[in-house]
Design an enzyme around this catalytic site. Structure first.
Site, mmCIF file in Angstrom:
data_model
loop_
_atom_site.group_PDB
_atom_site.id
_atom_site.type_symbol
_atom_site.label_atom_id
_atom_site.label_comp_id
_atom_site.label_asym_id
_atom_site.label_seq_id
_atom_site.Cartn_x
_atom_site.Cartn_y
_atom_site.Cartn_z
ATOM 1 C CG ASP A 1 97.731 25.851 102.694
ATOM 2 O OD1 ASP A 1 96.564 26.223 102.931
ATOM 3 O OD2 ASP A 1 98.047 25.156 101.706
ATOM 4 N N GLY B 1 91.778 26.332 107.529
ATOM 5 C CA GLY B 1 90.429 25.787 107.388
ATOM 6 C C GLY B 1 90.368 24.318 107.802
ATOM 7 N NE ARG B 2 93.913 21.927 104.178
ATOM 8 C CZ ARG B 2 95.138 21.924 103.671
ATOM 9 N NH1 ARG B 2 95.770 20.778 103.508
ATOM 10 N NH2 ARG B 2 95.727 23.037 103.332
ATOM 11 C CD1 TRP B 3 94.824 23.266 113.871
ATOM 12 C CD2 TRP B 3 93.146 24.748 114.091
ATOM 13 N NE1 TRP B 3 94.741 23.615 115.201
ATOM 14 C CE2 TRP B 3 93.722 24.518 115.363
ATOM 15 C CE3 TRP B 3 92.083 25.645 113.984
ATOM 16 C CZ2 TRP B 3 93.260 25.157 116.514
ATOM 17 C CZ3 TRP B 3 91.631 26.274 115.121
ATOM 18 C CH2 TRP B 3 92.212 26.022 116.373
ATOM 19 C CG HIS C 1 90.941 32.087 108.041
ATOM 20 N ND1 HIS C 1 91.992 31.459 107.424
ATOM 21 C CD2 HIS C 1 89.885 31.964 107.190
ATOM 22 C CE1 HIS C 1 91.603 30.981 106.252
ATOM 23 N NE2 HIS C 1 90.324 31.266 106.091
ATOM 24 C CD GLU D 1 96.396 34.777 92.199
ATOM 25 O OE1 GLU D 1 97.161 34.699 93.186
ATOM 26 O OE2 GLU D 1 96.597 35.541 91.240
ATOM 27 C CG ASN D 2 94.048 33.999 99.068
ATOM 28 O OD1 ASN D 2 95.058 34.204 99.738
ATOM 29 N ND2 ASN D 2 93.796 32.805 98.539
ATOM 30 N NE ARG E 1 100.802 25.544 100.261
ATOM 31 C CZ ARG E 1 100.144 26.094 99.263
ATOM 32 N NH1 ARG E 1 100.797 26.535 98.211
ATOM 33 N NH2 ARG E 1 98.824 26.199 99.287
ATOM 34 N NE ARG F 1 98.184 24.443 95.496
ATOM 35 C CZ ARG F 1 97.622 23.515 96.264
ATOM 36 N NH1 ARG F 1 98.059 22.262 96.230
ATOM 37 N NH2 ARG F 1 96.617 23.820 97.058
ATOM 38 C CD GLU G 1 117.710 23.997 99.440
ATOM 39 O OE1 GLU G 1 117.002 22.980 99.395
ATOM 40 O OE2 GLU G 1 118.650 24.213 98.650
HETATM 41 C C1 FPP Z 1 98.383 30.105 99.495
HETATM 42 O O1 FPP Z 1 97.398 29.210 99.243
HETATM 43 C C2 FPP Z 1 98.261 30.430 100.902
HETATM 44 C C3 FPP Z 1 98.042 31.680 101.345
HETATM 45 C C4 FPP Z 1 97.987 32.880 100.488
HETATM 46 C C5 FPP Z 1 97.812 31.879 102.737
HETATM 47 C C6 FPP Z 1 96.386 31.557 102.890
HETATM 48 C C7 FPP Z 1 95.883 31.940 104.187
HETATM 49 C C8 FPP Z 1 94.828 32.723 104.288
HETATM 50 C C9 FPP Z 1 94.143 33.342 103.131
HETATM 51 C C10 FPP Z 1 94.270 32.983 105.609
HETATM 52 C C11 FPP Z 1 94.869 34.151 106.246
HETATM 53 C C12 FPP Z 1 95.650 33.636 107.326
HETATM 54 C C13 FPP Z 1 96.362 34.400 108.106
HETATM 55 C C14 FPP Z 1 97.099 33.768 109.217
HETATM 56 C C15 FPP Z 1 96.440 35.862 107.917
HETATM 57 P P1 FPP Z 1 96.126 29.550 98.383
HETATM 58 O O2 FPP Z 1 94.958 28.945 99.062
HETATM 59 O O3 FPP Z 1 96.070 31.004 98.063
HETATM 60 O O4 FPP Z 1 96.471 28.797 97.023
HETATM 61 P P2 FPP Z 1 96.070 27.335 96.542
HETATM 62 O O5 FPP Z 1 94.681 27.473 95.997
HETATM 63 O O6 FPP Z 1 97.105 26.998 95.514
HETATM 64 O O7 FPP Z 1 96.158 26.430 97.749
#
Ligand code: FPP
Length: 238
Positions: free
Chosen positions: A19, A22-24, A36, A66-67, A183, A189, A202
């Site tokens: 995670d 984007g903020r980086w 990314h 969900e992404n 994380r 979360r 852990e």
């Molecule tokens: C969960 O947070 C984090 C992930 C599924 C990883 C997110 C990273 C990417 C989609 C970028 C891909 C990066 C690489 C290195 C392949 P979330 O954002 O799905 O959930 P949240 O809304 O609870 O934060």
């Protein structure tokens, strides 16, 4: 930095929620998508660090079920980055003894990307140095739902359903549960990552954004893990 000289317990299986890309990028004055790119660049060094530490299983959360809700250009960019990553790194990872596995849905990934993933799995299937699971179109609730469907379809009676049977029907069948989940970026979360398997993991939450997650930060997380008293519902060993 060896386990012997610091009394470090090396976890067998580490999960990584990558995670903060984007903020980086924003912090650097760059567009989100550059974050990314930097994030994907950090995957191989992390695998090599894990191998060096003696970790046997590493699971990356690269893209959740969900992404897909993210903007189309971001989704395409991430898929493209992963595709380029596989083209560029699979042979090197194979030489390092890395076994590659995928967890998640396969049918929604692009045909070309899926073929690359399947080829990488086949190429590396006999490697034993470290197993790397790539969570791509992965979601814990979805995984459990799929497992329940398979179990129901197999016709078992309700009395035969137990935790072992559920575990065997998850994407992670045969892989030990994670001992430690990291994380990055300070968010605290699960975001649907390995929710069944992490029952007794852990968790650590370094402030570091994923592209800045170095071997040193990784080691500090192992130091933190080693301080934890894992009781699995029982009483302390010491
Ligand atoms: C969960 O947070 C984090 C992930 C599924 C990883 C997110 C990273 C990417 C989609 C970028 C891909 C990066 C690489 C290195 C392949 P979330 O954002 O799905 O959930 P949240 O809304 O609870 O934060």
């Amino acid at each position: 930095m060896t386990a012997e000289n610091q009394n470090i317990k090396i976890p067998t299986h580490v999960g990584l929620i990558m995670d903060g890309n984007g903020r980086w990028a924003t912090q650097q004055g760059l567009p989100r998508l550059a974050g990314h790119k930097a994030g994907v660049e950090n995957v191989k060094p992390t695998v090599l660090s894990a191998k060096k530490f003696g970790i046997k299983y590493l699971t990356f959360y690269a893209f959740s079920t969900e992404n897909w809700k993210r903007p189309q250009d971001e989704v395409s960019w991430i898929m493209n980055l992963l595709s380029i990553f596989i083209d560029r790194e699979v042979n090197n990872l194979n030489k390092e003894g890395v076994r590659i596995l995928h967890i998640g849905h396969r049918e929604r990934l692009g045909r070309e990307l899926l073929k690359k993933i399947e080829d990488a799995i086949e190429l590396t299937k006999n490697n034993t140095a470290i197993t790397v699971q790539l969570g791509l179109d992965y979601g814990g609730r979805d995984e459990i739902t799929q497992a329940v469907r398979k179990i129901v379809a197999s016709g078992v009676s309700p009395e035969e359903v137990n935790e072992e049977l559920i575990s065997q029907n998850l994407y992670t069948a045969g892989i030990p549960d994670p001992d430690l989940i990291i994380r990055t970026s300070g968010e605290m979360r699960t975001s649907n990552f390995l929710i069944w398997q992490s029952a007794y993991a852990e968790w650590v939450f370094p402030e570091t954004y994923w592209p800045d997650f170095t071997e040193e930060v990784f080691w500090q997380m192992l130091v933190e893990y080693s301080r934890r008293d894992r009781r699995f519902g029982g009483l302390s060993q010491s």
